[in-house]
Design a protein around this motif. Structure first.
Motif, short mmCIF file in Angstrom:
data_model
loop_
_atom_site.label_atom_id
_atom_site.label_comp_id
_atom_site.label_asym_id
_atom_site.label_seq_id
_atom_site.Cartn_x
_atom_site.Cartn_y
_atom_site.Cartn_z
N TYR A 172 140.38 38.53 18.46
CA TYR A 172 139.71 39.75 18.03
C TYR A 172 138.92 40.23 19.23
O TYR A 172 137.79 39.81 19.48
N THR A 173 139.53 41.11 20.02
CA THR A 173 138.94 41.51 21.30
C THR A 173 138.32 42.90 21.20
O THR A 173 138.81 43.78 20.50
N GLY A 174 137.22 43.05 21.92
CA GLY A 174 136.57 44.34 22.05
C GLY A 174 136.30 44.65 23.50
O GLY A 174 135.81 43.79 24.25
N ASP A 175 136.67 45.84 23.93
CA ASP A 175 136.47 46.28 25.31
C ASP A 175 135.69 47.59 25.23
O ASP A 175 136.22 48.62 24.84
N GLN A 176 134.40 47.53 25.60
CA GLN A 176 133.52 48.67 25.38
C GLN A 176 132.94 49.19 26.69
O GLN A 176 132.70 48.45 27.63
N MET A 177 132.74 50.50 26.71
CA MET A 177 131.97 51.17 27.75
C MET A 177 131.07 52.18 27.08
O MET A 177 131.47 52.85 26.12
N ARG A 178 129.83 52.27 27.55
CA ARG A 178 128.89 53.21 26.95
C ARG A 178 127.94 53.72 28.01
O ARG A 178 127.44 52.96 28.84
N THR A 179 127.72 55.03 28.01
CA THR A 179 126.78 55.62 28.94
C THR A 179 126.04 56.75 28.25
O THR A 179 126.55 57.35 27.29
N GLY A 180 124.85 57.05 28.73
CA GLY A 180 124.09 58.11 28.09
C GLY A 180 122.79 58.39 28.80
O GLY A 180 122.42 57.72 29.79
N ASN A 181 122.09 59.38 28.30
CA ASN A 181 120.79 59.75 28.84
C ASN A 181 119.93 60.33 27.73
O ASN A 181 120.42 61.10 26.89
N VAL A 182 118.66 59.94 27.72
CA VAL A 182 117.68 60.57 26.84
C VAL A 182 116.53 61.06 27.72
O VAL A 182 116.00 60.30 28.54
N SER A 183 116.19 62.33 27.56
CA SER A 183 115.15 62.94 28.39
C SER A 183 114.22 63.76 27.51
O SER A 183 114.66 64.37 26.52
N LYS A 184 112.95 63.78 27.89
CA LYS A 184 111.99 64.57 27.12
C LYS A 184 110.90 65.12 28.05
O LYS A 184 110.56 64.53 29.08
#
Length: 769
Positions: free
Chosen positions: A368-380
């Motif tokens: 049961y394999t998972g290959d993830q990539m995640r990117t983001g930005n939060v600005s205020k």
């Protein structure tokens, strides 16, 4: 922490100075007072909190925390979930005393860890597909400055989805201003061996930059059953600070682990075998329960770059950019035949090649394999305009999740030919296609905006109001042959909130808030599942989002030697979602149950008493009443669940402990009681309440050697060694057969549980240089 002060001559001077010291929780910019005093008139009284178990808080919501002073006295292997176990509302089910295995859970006020947002240096740690966070992958404890636990809500600017259960925030220690190092060496029960090394650069030349990098290596045998766990970890942080509070940093956390998934018994398994319910130590032909088939390798990299800039005397900018990569396998043992196989809805006419097959059947590793990539930005941007402190910001997040359930050959000794489950090495069909039970890729895009105003209506009263709009889009592809190819779900939620904070005097505060939260069903609900060439579970985009409204009413007292906090809370859920795991054709499949409405209310409280310097006594507790509001639809009927207790929601929890540190000798004691927990919506199966106890004792040896930090400590984990079930691993609707509202018999299915960890002892030597 602001000093608690008293005055020998003038009570007026004393009150004004305490106010200026920041003991009150109202924005200082609107009404700060200028006070001067002769130092000879001031003396320090009371005792500061030596462990940070109840640090001063001014937020208009429930927040608990632990600091590095507390963390450094605990066993160095403990993960973030285990470290917050004493805090009110935190129910930690750990099947591993050292915190290495992923077989653990955290609930807050009865809400599971897929309902709890987790941040490290402001960046999200939750899985993008089904919201879980894995504490064994987090930063090493030696590098953590504070862990804050907001039991009821997330901040409006938090880059998280589904935070009805609260927010767990980890802050890394800043690099030291001088060049130095630290080495920790640990030995313990079950052949534990651990080394940790950290090096701080100090300020680098004239650049103003400073950094640290650390490395740890841990190995321990499984405390029950065969097998062992390994973990290698690297943390690093680069920091630059300049005038007027400006700062920019880059934090990295890399984890490489290969850990055991302890098997989770049903109640019948537990009663029959107890702690003997384990994977097999030796392999025999056809054995799918061999321990090497259940070791989960994972590699993860987290990067976070928070920036705070003062643009002028009224305007500030905060921005955090983050990036994550992760790949891992959660394998299991199963059998596969050379013929009679299906790929999705397609029957395979040609037999598949299976190394080691006997009479057309072979034991294989189910991946049961998972290959993830995640990117983001939060600005205020935050603007101080008179009595208003206005915050406006944006959050953008892009993530991909490639999931596959494939099969890998096993040799004659039971060793998988590839423990990582790479698709390139997996078993294939006769015509070269990947033989898979699941095979999908999902892209999740989250966009949000938020606007808030904190209004100082006087020197004691602050009113907050805010709004957050969140759009979450999932686009996916199912690569299995069948009626489904593409999936899509687009959701938007409007999330208003409000809060009020009032300082009764320079010691006491009251606060109240109303917060809304939502969560979309996890990505797996979108996809069809197949068994025997037919759709066994129909994927759908019609499931309703979970939505909740929560309220809190709280009181705080911050005294020189005594601090306390008490918070009453109330939740109302629509379409309450509960994650579980089901077995379909020998494969473990993530599933989500819609529990309908739920109403919860209760009280959290904590007290920290400091009778003498270096001494702290801490007590926490929670009373929780969580009830299901609706009958649960099952098949074409309804289970009579209205009014039943919610699962994994103990009515009572009590924690308590104490710490001592006189500069030479130190130690701690920590105990926790967790009440009965139900595992089914029908309340026809539960586990009893249980208690745990941890102890530690140590010596500061610096004065006896060369003045450099040298500590020796011994930690005893779970010293009473109770043989208990510690929590619910997977829930079910009903354990026994039940007659539904419509008169049909609804068959029961057994929940599964975590076996509470055994006792362990660790000895650690820490040496600074």
């Amino acid at each position: 922490m602001p000093a608690v002060i008293s005055c020998d001559k003038m009570m007026v001077r004393c009150s004004a100075l305490a106010l200026a010291a920041g003991l009150l929780a109202v924005p200082a910019a609107a009404w700060a007072q200028q006070v001067t005093a002769d130092p000879a008139d001031i003396r320090v009284i009371g005792h500061r909190d030596p462990e940070g178990l109840l640090p001063d808080q001014t937020d208009p919501k429930a927040v608990s925390a632990i600091s590095a002073d507390f963390i450094v006295k605990q066993a160095p292997t403990l993960n973030a979930f285990q470290l917050v176990n004493l805090l009110p509302g935190a129910n930690v089910a750990s099947s591993d005393p050292y915190g290495l295995s992923t077989s653990s859970s955290l609930t807050l006020r009865g809400l599971g860890q897929d309902q709890i947002g987790v941040l490290l240096e402001g960046s999200p740690q939750n899985d993008i597909g089904y919201y879980y966070a894995y504490p064994s992958q987090f930063a090493d404890a030696e590098n953590v400055k504070q862990i804050a636990l907001a039991q009821g809500s997330v901040d409006i600017d938090s880059p998280t989805v589904g935070g009805a259960g609260g927010l767990l925030s980890l802050t890394l220690d800043d690099p030291k201003a001088t060049r130095q190092g630290l080495v920790d060496l640990s030995l313990g029960s079950y052949d534990l061996r651990r080394v940790f090394v950290r090096v701080d650069t100090g300020t680098i030349g004239n650049t103003g930059l400073k950094a640290f990098v650390s490395y740890s290596n841990t190995r321990a045998d499984n405390w029950r059953g065969a097998g062992y766990d390994t973990r290698q970890h690297v943390d690093a942080k680069l920091l630059r600070e300049w005038g007027n509070g400006n700062r920019a940093s880059l934090a990295l956390s890399y984890n490489d682990g290969n850990t055991s998934a302890y098997p989770s018994p049903t109640l019948a398994d537990w009663q029959a075998q107890g702690r003997g319910f384990n994977h097999d130590a030796r392999y025999t032909a056809g054995n799918t329960n061999y321990w090497r088939l259940y070791r989960a390798p994972f590699r993860n990299l987290y990067a976070s770059a928070p920036v705070h800039v003062t643009l002028n005397d009224r305007l500030t900018l905060d921005s955090t950019t983050y990036l994550q990569f992760g790949y891992g396998n959660s394998p299991y043992g199963t059998e596969l035949a050379t013929t009679g196989n299906f790929l999705g809805s397609e029957e395979l006419a040609q037999p598949i090649a299976l190394p080691g097959a006997v009479d057309g059947v072979a034991t294989v590793l189910g991946n049961y394999t998972g290959d993830q990539m995640r990117t983001g930005n939060v600005s205020k941007l935050t603007l101080q305009a008179g009595i208003h402190r206005i915050t406006a910001g944006l959050w953008f997040d892009y993530g991909t999740d490639r999931v596959a359930q494939t099969y890998t050959a096993v040799d004659a000794d039971g060793d998988p030919t590839d423990r990582w489950g790479y698709r390139s090495k997996a078993i294939r069909t006769a015509d070269g296609r990947l033989l898979a039970y699941e095979n999908q890729r999902t892209v999740t895009v989250t966009k949000a905006f938020f606007l808030a105003d904190s209004i100082a209506l006087g020197p004691r009263l602050t009113v907050d109001a805010g709004f957050k709009g969140v759009n979450l889009l999932r686009n996916g592809r199912n690569y299995l042959p069948g009626p489904q190819t593409r999936v899509r779900k687009d959701s938007f939620a409007a999330l208003p909130r409000a809060a009020i904070h009032y300082a009764l005097d320079d010691r006491q505060q009251i606060f109240a808030n109303v917060t809304t939260n939502f969560r979309t069903p996890n990505e797996f609900t979108l996809y069809d599942s197949y068994a025997g060439g037919v759709v066994s579970t129909r994927g759908t985009d019609a499931l309703k989002n979970e939505y909740s409204v929560s309220q809190e009413l709280g009181y705080r007292y911050i005294g020189p030697s005594l601090s306390l906090s008490a918070t009453g809370f109330h939740y109302k859920f629509r379409n309450r979602q509960l994650a579980t795991v089901v077995d379909v054709g020998g494969a473990q499949v993530n599933s989500t149950l819609n529990a309908g409405g739920q109403t919860s209310w209760g009280v959290d409280a904590e007290i920290d008493y400091r009778p003498a310097k270096g001494v702290s006594v801490y007590v926490s507790g929670e009373y929780l009443r969580a009830r299901i509001d609706d009958d649960l639809p099952v098949g074409g009927d309804y289970l009579p669940t209205r009014g039943k207790r919610a699962v994994s929601s103990p009515t009572v929890q009590i924690g308590g402990g104490g710490t001592y540190d006189d500069g030479r000798l130190f130690g701690s004691i920590a105990g926790k009681y967790v009440g009965r927990q139900y595992a089914t919506f029908m309340n026809d199966e539960s586990i009893k309440g249980y208690a745990t106890l941890d102890l530690s004792v140590g010596l500061h040896l610096a004065d006896w050697i060369d003045g450099k930090r040298t500590d020796l400590r011994i930690n005893a984990i779970n010293v009473t060694d109770p043989h208990v079930l510690a929590g619910v691993q997977s829930v079910s609707t009903n354990a026994r057969d039940v007659v539904g509202r419509g008169g049909t018999v609804i068959s029961g299915s057994a929940p599964a549980y975590y076996i509470g960890s055994g006792a362990a002892v660790i000895a650690t030597v820490s040496r600074g240089f």
